[in-house]
Design a protein around this motif. Structure first.
Motif, PDB file in Angstrom:
ATOM      1  N   CYS A 297      55.220 123.581  -2.026  1.00 49.87           N
ATOM      2  CA  CYS A 297      55.008 125.030  -1.994  1.00 49.87           C
ATOM      3  C   CYS A 297      54.687 125.579  -3.376  1.00 49.87           C
ATOM      4  CB  CYS A 297      56.218 125.743  -1.402  1.00 49.87           C
ATOM      5  SG  CYS A 297      57.793 125.428  -2.222  1.00 49.87           S
ATOM      6  N   ALA A 298      54.996 124.815  -4.445  1.00 49.84           N
ATOM      7  CA  ALA A 298      54.646 125.244  -5.803  1.00 49.84           C
ATOM      8  C   ALA A 298      53.154 125.133  -6.071  1.00 49.84           C
ATOM      9  CB  ALA A 298      55.418 124.408  -6.830  1.00 49.84           C
ATOM     10  N   LEU A 299      52.396 124.514  -5.155  1.00 47.81           N
ATOM     11  CA  LEU A 299      50.961 124.363  -5.325  1.00 47.81           C
ATOM     12  C   LEU A 299      50.179 125.344  -4.452  1.00 47.81           C
ATOM     13  CD1 LEU A 299      50.791 120.469  -5.391  1.00 47.81           C
ATOM     14  CD2 LEU A 299      50.621 122.025  -7.328  1.00 47.81           C
ATOM     15  N   GLY A 300      50.873 126.297  -3.851  1.00 49.29           N
ATOM     16  CA  GLY A 300      50.251 127.258  -2.941  1.00 49.29           C
ATOM     17  C   GLY A 300      49.296 128.202  -3.643  1.00 49.29           C
ATOM     18  N   PRO A 301      48.876 129.251  -2.926  1.00 45.90           N
ATOM     19  CA  PRO A 301      49.463 129.743  -1.657  1.00 45.90           C
ATOM     20  C   PRO A 301      48.831 129.170  -0.398  1.00 45.90           C
ATOM     21  CG  PRO A 301      47.927 131.362  -2.483  1.00 45.90           C
ATOM     22  CD  PRO A 301      47.953 130.252  -3.515  1.00 45.90           C
ATOM     23  N   SER A 302      47.641 128.567  -0.480  1.00 45.54           N
ATOM     24  CA  SER A 302      46.977 128.083   0.730  1.00 45.54           C
ATOM     25  C   SER A 302      46.081 126.908   0.398  1.00 45.54           C
ATOM     26  CB  SER A 302      46.144 129.200   1.391  1.00 45.54           C
ATOM     27  OG  SER A 302      45.085 129.586   0.531  1.00 45.54           O
TER      28      SER A 302
ATOM     29  N   ALA B  41      52.796 117.952   7.350  1.00 44.71           N
ATOM     30  CA  ALA B  41      52.510 118.788   8.516  1.00 44.71           C
ATOM     31  C   ALA B  41      53.441 119.996   8.569  1.00 44.71           C
ATOM     32  CB  ALA B  41      52.637 117.955   9.793  1.00 44.71           C
ATOM     33  N   ARG B  42      54.697 119.806   8.240  1.00 43.49           N
ATOM     34  CA  ARG B  42      55.633 120.940   8.248  1.00 43.49           C
ATOM     35  C   ARG B  42      55.196 122.027   7.272  1.00 43.49           C
ATOM     36  NH1 ARG B  42      59.990 116.820   8.009  1.00 43.49           N
ATOM     37  NH2 ARG B  42      60.699 116.488  10.154  1.00 43.49           N
ATOM     38  N   MET B  43      54.570 121.633   6.165  1.00 43.77           N
ATOM     39  CA  MET B  43      54.141 122.622   5.170  1.00 43.77           C
ATOM     40  C   MET B  43      53.134 123.609   5.733  1.00 43.77           C
ATOM     41  SD  MET B  43      55.792 122.167   2.358  1.00 43.77           S
ATOM     42  CE  MET B  43      54.820 123.409   1.510  1.00 43.77           C
ATOM     43  N   VAL B  44      52.414 123.204   6.777  1.00 45.69           N
ATOM     44  CA  VAL B  44      51.378 124.070   7.355  1.00 45.69           C
ATOM     45  C   VAL B  44      51.675 124.385   8.821  1.00 45.69           C
ATOM     46  CG1 VAL B  44      49.579 123.399   5.738  1.00 45.69           C
ATOM     47  CG2 VAL B  44      49.925 122.026   7.805  1.00 45.69           C
ATOM     48  N   GLY B  45      52.967 124.321   9.194  1.00 46.74           N
ATOM     49  CA  GLY B  45      53.384 124.751  10.517  1.00 46.74           C
ATOM     50  C   GLY B  45      52.968 123.856  11.653  1.00 46.74           C
TER      51      GLY B  45
ATOM     52  N   ARG C   9      44.608 120.315  -6.333  1.00 41.12           N
ATOM     53  CA  ARG C   9      45.283 121.525  -6.785  1.00 41.12           C
ATOM     54  C   ARG C   9      46.206 121.209  -7.966  1.00 41.12           C
ATOM     55  NH1 ARG C   9      46.473 126.089  -3.971  1.00 41.12           N
ATOM     56  NH2 ARG C   9      44.328 125.853  -3.214  1.00 41.12           N
ATOM     57  N   GLN C  10      46.898 120.077  -7.912  1.00 41.93           N
ATOM     58  CA  GLN C  10      47.779 119.735  -9.027  1.00 41.93           C
ATOM     59  C   GLN C  10      46.973 119.441 -10.294  1.00 41.93           C
ATOM     60  OE1 GLN C  10      50.629 116.367  -8.632  1.00 41.93           O
ATOM     61  NE2 GLN C  10      52.112 117.845  -9.436  1.00 41.93           N
TER      62      GLN C  10
ATOM     63  N   MET D 257      53.911 127.039   3.669  1.00 42.01           N
ATOM     64  CA  MET D 257      55.255 127.572   3.852  1.00 42.01           C
ATOM     65  C   MET D 257      56.045 127.429   2.545  1.00 42.01           C
ATOM     66  SD  MET D 257      56.411 126.449   7.678  1.00 42.01           S
ATOM     67  CE  MET D 257      55.610 127.174   9.113  1.00 42.01           C
ATOM     68  N   ASN D 258      56.715 128.499   2.157  1.00 44.47           N
ATOM     69  CA  ASN D 258      57.554 128.456   0.966  1.00 44.47           C
ATOM     70  C   ASN D 258      58.913 127.876   1.319  1.00 44.47           C
ATOM     71  OD1 ASN D 258      55.795 129.487  -1.027  1.00 44.47           O
ATOM     72  ND2 ASN D 258      56.081 131.542  -0.211  1.00 44.47           N
ATOM     73  N   GLU D 259      58.879 126.611   1.678  1.00 50.92           N
ATOM     74  CA  GLU D 259      60.067 125.852   2.056  1.00 50.92           C
ATOM     75  C   GLU D 259      60.031 124.495   1.365  1.00 50.92           C
ATOM     76  OE1 GLU D 259      62.596 126.741   3.840  1.00 50.92           O
ATOM     77  OE2 GLU D 259      61.962 128.406   5.128  1.00 50.92           O
TER      78      GLU D 259
END
Length: 369
Positions: free
Chosen positions: A197-202, A255-259, A280-281, A213-215
């Protein structure tokens, strides 16, 4: 415990151990009396308390039973974990704890400032600001002995250090973590523990831009497992869900990161998402890198020196910026062709544990002078 191969090095009078006490790992480099070098790393979740350091130390003593009797040079970054009320207390606690466990002489690395490179354990409390998170300075000072003009990129499990060397000296980019975060010399991006989630937002998922998801569902270790870049030997921290650290588990965590569930899309879609996270990183590292190079006028021919368990990202940055590439070996920096495969297995350990090896080599050199 994992160790590097035995390698020739100048021989200390007795076994000399360089220590890098981090918040998540303990790294020790051993230079024995015959001039051989070994490097080990043990998980050490220091935020749980000093018992974690004792467990890692006990494991190191299983590998090297005579470890406590040797000579010791200590650096650290673990003083800032939330087991301690503040960094000064963390430095004092770590130094005192190791001084009580080790029977041989112990010196504490205090950076490359005017007050001197080393201090005795009894002085560490007074010089805590010099001692705290100075491990990157040890690596840079060691590299500068071979490469006076360079950009050292140490990508670890949790953070990345971007260090410019000019005329054999560390350029002024701040000494404390706070100053280095401000200058961009310290970037909280690593290849094992960084939450995705630190590499977000999408990011794009199956052709559609999708919010993350910010989880704490997944970490960068999941990305680099799927991409086949993370050496399993360096993958020492638990997965975000405590589950299996293999391809299927990593797909499910992404997969959980994107619902979603992993079964909703083919394997190729999760590989593509992992590649997008990697890109992104790299972006998160490229901006600060370019700014530091520009600010300090680093010549185009100055090489990038790759270190850390994420040295493969430093390799990619060298290719992207057209710079020569070097890597850290047990005896110092060595050329590393840009097209060479990523470091893996035994060849990677000197790079992974660079600060511990650097502080040992600096201590040995200072003993000889």
């Amino acid at each position: 415990m994992l160790k590097a191969p035995l390698t020739a090095s100048p021989a200390p009078r007795r076994a000399l151990h360089g220590w890098d006490v981090g918040g998540a790992h303990l790294k020790i480099a051993r230079l024995d009396a015959a001039g051989r070098v070994e490097v080990g790393q043990w998980p050490c979740p220091l935020w749980t308390g000093l018992a974690a350091l004792d467990a890692a130390l006990d494991a190191a003593c299983t590998r090297w039973p005579d470890l406590p009797e040797g000579a010791h040079a200590l650096t650290m970054s673990g003083e800032m974990v939330d087991a301690f009320p503040d960094r000064a207390a963390g430095v004092q606690a770590l130094v005192a704890h190791l001084a009580a466990r080790l029977r041989g002489p112990l010196r504490v690395y205090a950076g490359e400032g005017p007050a001197g490179r080393w201090c005795q354990p009894a002085q560490a409390g007074r010089r805590w600001a010099d001692v705290a998170s100075a491990n990157w300075q040890a690596t840079a000072a060691w590299v500068a002995r071979t490469l006076p003009e360079a950009l050292l990129i140490d990508v670890g499990s949790t953070t990345s250090d971007l260090i410019v060397l000019r005329a054999g000296r560390l350029v002024e980019a701040g000494a404390s973590d706070a100053e280095r975060l401000h200058s961009g010399a310290l970037v909280y991006q690593g290849v094992v523990r960084t939450p995705l989630c630190a590499l977000g937002p999408s990011l794009p998922v199956a052709g559609r831009e999708t919010g993350l998801m910010n989880e704490f569902f997944a970490t960068t270790a999941d990305v680099y497992r799927l991409l086949g870049m993370l050496d399993p030997a360096h993958d020492q921290q638990p997965a975000a869900d405590g589950g299996a650290k293999e391809v299927a588990g990593s797909r499910q965590r992404l997969a959980r990161m994107v619902g979603r569930d992993a079964a909703e899309l083919p394997a190729e879609a999760w590989q593509a998402l992992a590649a997008a996270f990697r890109a992104r990183q790299l972006e998160r590292l490229t901006g600060p890198l370019d700014a530091l190079v520009s600010a300090h006028g680093l010549p185009p021919q100055a090489p990038i020196v790759a270190a850390g368990c994420g040295a493969f990202l430093a390799q990619a940055l060298a290719v992207a910026r057209g710079r020569p590439l070097w890597r850290l070996a047990a005896t110092g920096p060595q050329p590393w062709p840009a097209g060479a495969p990523p470091l893996a297995g035994e060849a990677a350990w000197a790079s992974v544990a660079a600060p511990s090896l650097a502080v040992a080599q600096l201590a040995l050199a200072d003993e000889e002078n």
